[in-house]
Design a protein around this motif. Structure first.
Motif, PDB file in Angstrom:
ATOM      1  N   MET A  99      -9.890  -0.711   4.702  1.00 12.94           N
ATOM      2  CA  MET A  99     -10.193   0.581   4.089  1.00 12.94           C
ATOM      3  C   MET A  99     -10.205   1.726   5.100  1.00 12.94           C
ATOM      4  O   MET A  99     -10.494   2.864   4.753  1.00 12.94           O
ATOM      5  CB  MET A  99     -11.553   0.529   3.380  1.00 12.94           C
TER       6      MET A  99
ATOM      7  N   LEU B 122     -12.566   5.983   0.853  1.00 11.67           N
ATOM      8  CA  LEU B 122     -12.504   4.521   0.804  1.00 11.67           C
ATOM      9  C   LEU B 122     -13.397   3.891   1.869  1.00 11.67           C
ATOM     10  O   LEU B 122     -14.140   2.942   1.579  1.00 11.67           O
ATOM     11  CB  LEU B 122     -11.065   4.035   0.975  1.00 11.67           C
TER      12      LEU B 122
ATOM     13  N   ASN C   4       0.934   3.912  -3.118  1.00 11.54           N
ATOM     14  CA  ASN C   4       0.652   5.329  -2.874  1.00 11.54           C
ATOM     15  C   ASN C   4       1.824   6.204  -3.302  1.00 11.54           C
ATOM     16  O   ASN C   4       1.624   7.304  -3.814  1.00 11.54           O
ATOM     17  CB  ASN C   4       0.308   5.564  -1.403  1.00 11.54           C
TER      18      ASN C   4
ATOM     19  N   ASN D  22      -8.084   6.516  -5.155  1.00  7.98           N
ATOM     20  CA  ASN D  22      -6.817   6.852  -5.819  1.00  7.98           C
ATOM     21  C   ASN D  22      -6.923   8.172  -6.567  1.00  7.98           C
ATOM     22  O   ASN D  22      -5.988   8.976  -6.566  1.00  7.98           O
ATOM     23  CB  ASN D  22      -6.409   5.745  -6.788  1.00  7.98           C
TER      24      ASN D  22
ATOM     25  N   THR E 265      -0.640   4.263   5.113  1.00  7.01           N
ATOM     26  CA  THR E 265       0.071   3.995   3.858  1.00  7.01           C
ATOM     27  C   THR E 265       0.088   5.224   2.956  1.00  7.01           C
ATOM     28  O   THR E 265       1.047   5.441   2.220  1.00  7.01           O
ATOM     29  CB  THR E 265      -0.529   2.796   3.103  1.00  7.01           C
TER      30      THR E 265
ATOM     31  N   GLN F  20      -5.184   2.747   5.491  1.00  4.61           N
ATOM     32  CA  GLN F  20      -5.080   3.553   4.264  1.00  4.61           C
ATOM     33  C   GLN F  20      -4.458   4.917   4.563  1.00  4.61           C
ATOM     34  O   GLN F  20      -3.695   5.442   3.754  1.00  4.61           O
ATOM     35  CB  GLN F  20      -6.453   3.730   3.615  1.00  4.61           C
TER      36      GLN F  20
ATOM     37  N   VAL G 261     -11.899   1.837  -4.877  1.00  3.82           N
ATOM     38  CA  VAL G 261     -10.463   2.086  -4.770  1.00  3.82           C
ATOM     39  C   VAL G 261     -10.019   3.078  -5.847  1.00  3.82           C
ATOM     40  O   VAL G 261      -9.178   3.943  -5.587  1.00  3.82           O
ATOM     41  CB  VAL G 261      -9.672   0.765  -4.842  1.00  3.82           C
TER      42      VAL G 261
ATOM     43  N   GLY H  51       0.811  -1.218   0.000  1.00  8.83           N
ATOM     44  CA  GLY H  51       0.000   0.000   0.000  1.00  8.83           C
ATOM     45  C   GLY H  51       0.842   1.264   0.000  1.00  8.83           C
ATOM     46  O   GLY H  51       0.556   2.225  -0.723  1.00  8.83           O
TER      47      GLY H  51
ATOM     48  N   LYS I  99      -8.614  10.476   1.071  1.00  4.25           N
ATOM     49  CA  LYS I  99      -8.626   9.152   0.442  1.00  4.25           C
ATOM     50  C   LYS I  99      -9.182   8.116   1.417  1.00  4.25           C
ATOM     51  O   LYS I  99     -10.033   7.302   1.051  1.00  4.25           O
ATOM     52  CB  LYS I  99      -7.225   8.744  -0.017  1.00  4.25           C
ATOM     53  N   THR I 100      -8.721   8.153   2.653  1.00  2.00           N
ATOM     54  CA  THR I 100      -9.203   7.210   3.660  1.00  2.00           C
ATOM     55  C   THR I 100     -10.698   7.382   3.900  1.00  2.00           C
ATOM     56  O   THR I 100     -11.445   6.400   3.961  1.00  2.00           O
ATOM     57  CB  THR I 100      -8.434   7.398   4.989  1.00  2.00           C
TER      58      THR I 100
END
Length: 175
Positions: free
Chosen positions: A139, A114, A42, A87, A146, A143, A83, A38, A110-111
């Motif tokens: 998720m 997700l 990223n 991204n 990472t 996340q 996902v 991950g 993003k977290t």
């Protein structure tokens, strides 16, 4: 110049796919896989956002989860768009707001995307409870970790490759 960006984008996509496939060739416990792979994926997303422009980065952001599904890393095909959107958020925020002091927002958003999107998809689709809890855990906060580590690695790698430029303080996104 645009062709160079697409070629570099294709090369970053290839690097991302190879890094993503590490979990297939190097035996690692599941949580190590999440954090190691991950973080590296990223890092590729951030490098793409900062070096090849928005559209090649969008290509990378969308194709990586498709290939993750085919590699067996995403348990449900319904998670591919989840996902991909996460991204895309990471790529867009890194391209748009780098150097403005709020780049930490990229992994946070993003977290959030997700986790909430996964919650919605799992609510729509009947999934066994243990699988749903595992997906929601993956998720969640991993996340964010990472994503932050991917930002740090991308900064360090960019600084080593291009020592005369500073990725951290550039205010214009690569087009």
């Amino acid at each position: 110049m645009k062709n160079n960006n697409w070629v570099r984008g294709a090369m970053l996509l290839a690097v991302g796919l190879v890094l993503q496939a590490l979990r297939l060739v190097i035996p690692m416990p599941p949580m190590w896989t999440v954090f190691v792979v991950g973080t590296l994926v990223n890092m590729v997303l951030v490098l793409a956002a900062r070096t090849v422009g928005l559209w090649p980065s969008v290509m990378i952001a969308v194709l990586l989860p498709v290939m993750a599904y085919f590699q067996g890393q995403l348990p449900l095909p319904f998670l591919i768009p989840v996902v991909a959107v996460g991204n895309l958020v990471m790529v867009y925020l890194c391209a748009r707001f780098w150097g403005k002091g709020i780049i930490i927002a990229a992994p946070l958003f993003k977290t959030f995307i997700l986790y909430c999107s996964s919650l919605f998809v799992l609510w729509l689709v009947a999934v066994p409870e243990k699988l749903a809890l595992f997906i929601l855990f993956i998720m969640g906060w991993p996340q964010m970790i990472t994503g932050i580590l991917g930002l740090v690695l991308a900064y360090k790698l960019h600084k080593r490759i291009f020592p005369d430029t500073c990725l951290l303080y550039t205010s214009d996104a690569a087009d």
